[in-house]
Design an enzyme around this catalytic site. Structure first.
Site, PDB file in Angstrom:
ATOM      1  N   ASP A   1      12.260 -17.763 -90.179  1.00  0.00           N
ATOM      2  CA  ASP A   1      10.922 -17.839 -90.751  1.00  0.00           C
ATOM      3  C   ASP A   1      10.598 -16.501 -91.424  1.00  0.00           C
ATOM      4  OD1 ASP A   1       8.157 -18.037 -91.266  1.00  0.00           O
ATOM      5  OD2 ASP A   1       7.862 -19.345 -89.530  1.00  0.00           O
TER       6      ASP A   1
ATOM      7  N   GLU B   1      23.992 -18.202 -82.273  1.00  0.00           N
ATOM      8  CA  GLU B   1      23.224 -18.582 -83.453  1.00  0.00           C
ATOM      9  C   GLU B   1      21.772 -18.770 -83.029  1.00  0.00           C
ATOM     10  OE1 GLU B   1      22.972 -21.890 -87.069  1.00  0.00           O
ATOM     11  OE2 GLU B   1      24.518 -22.103 -85.528  1.00  0.00           O
TER      12      GLU B   1
ATOM     13  N   ASP C   1      16.495 -16.873 -98.108  1.00  0.00           N
ATOM     14  CA  ASP C   1      16.200 -17.103 -99.522  1.00  0.00           C
ATOM     15  C   ASP C   1      14.848 -16.485 -99.893  1.00  0.00           C
ATOM     16  OD1 ASP C   1      14.582 -18.844 -98.117  1.00  0.00           O
ATOM     17  OD2 ASP C   1      14.713 -20.451 -99.596  1.00  0.00           O
TER      18      ASP C   1
END
Length: 321
Positions: free
Chosen positions: A227, A152, A263
């Site tokens: 980011d 991750e 998102d």
């Protein structure tokens, strides 16, 4: 995610330079007061004042002293950047010897570390932490006791990572970030949940992928909310790029899943385009688009804030072929 990786900039100059003596301005003499003599009204000498020569020597010495103080300040700042904030904890610059000039997708953040996070770092880092120094190839079987391992990249404060580790103790999670408070927080959360299947890696994920992982050693890759670097001139800093996937593909086992979530709509579109175009990855979505959020990925606080603002979250799941 707070990417690592993708570089700290040098410390500012010392304030000592501002203390240098300013030159004194000389102008024409002011008119003498009423009743003054002719001699009083004569202009002041235009040459240097009696002490000007000695002042010039002093100013030169001050310049040299200020330069020396600035150099010493830079050196102190450089040493501080290389020293760990916590003895025995994550190094400030673990791959300093591997420094290279390249565009990075992350900016290290030196936020305030709470007492609890500091205690977790000092106590648990020797057991569950490692620095990405580029000096060895990790033995994941030894590190995770033979568990399948997913990588991750960027875990923020670690809440979602801790939840996934607790929900699936049969999978090891190698979690990478450069955010010191988040590293301490994740270690504390894992211990509180009784999870022993989490290892926290500190440093640049690119160096980890390129130099510290054996071929076909990972069972998956997770990149959640990296980011987005929204400004056009910063798009080159986004993590999901063809060159990055070239590093990822060799260390994944066949069939391993690359799972991304964001998102930021324009970044989601770029992720879909880049992953679809890469010959080593295949979209698991039947329609070739985005995938529903898998049940194993928890709804994070960050994601909830985005949804409250009307953002649309996209998941992408691609298999390594």
């Amino acid at each position: 995610m707070s990417e690592q990786p993708l570089n700290p900039s040098p410390a500012g100059t010392s304030d000592d330079a501002a203390a240098e003596t300013a030159p004194v301005a000389h102008g024409p003499a002011a008119p003498g007061p009423t009743g003054s003599t002719a001699a009083d009204a004569l202009p002041l000498p235009t040459g240097p004042a009696p002490d000007a020569v000695s002042d010039a020597v002093t100013d030169t010495g001050s310049d040299e002293d200020a330069a020396a103080r600035r150099a010493a300040s830079f050196e102190r700042a450089r040493r501080l950047r290389q020293e760990p904030r916590f003895p025995g904890g994550p190094a400030a610059d673990p791959a300093g010897s591997h420094h290279e000039r390249r565009i990075r997708s992350f900016q290290p953040r030196r936020s305030r570390v709470t007492t609890g996070q500091q205690e977790s770092l000092e106590r648990l880092w020797p057991r569950w932490g490692l620095d990405i120094d580029g000096k060895r190839v990790l033995d994941l079987d030894e590190l995770f006791g033979g568990l399948p391992v997913v990588l991750e990249i960027g875990f923020g404060m670690g809440e979602a990572t801790a939840q996934m580790a607790a929900a699936d103790p049969g999978t090891g999670i190698l979690a990478v970030d450069v955010h010191t408070p988040g590293q301490g927080n994740l270690l504390g959360l894992a211990e509180k949940a009784g999870s022993t299947n989490v290892r926290v890696a500190n440093g640049d994920a690119v160096i980890l992928l390129r130099e510290m992982l054996a071929p076909e050693s990972l069972d998956g890759l997770r990149v959640y909310f990296p980011d987005p670097w929204p400004k056009a001139r910063h798009h080159k800093r986004r993590l999901i790029q063809p060159d990055f996937l070239d590093l990822v593909a060799p260390v994944l086992k066949p069939g391993a899943i690359v799972h991304c979530a964001t998102d930021w709509e324009p970044y989601a579109e770029q992720m879909l385009e880049v992953l679809t175009a890469h010959p080593r990855f295949e979209n698991t979505a039947a329609d070739g688009g985005y995938a529903p959020r898998p049940a194993f990925r928890p709804l994070t606080r960050f994601e909830g804030q985005g949804l409250d603002k009307g953002h649309v979250v996209h998941d992408l799941l691609f298999a390594r072929v």
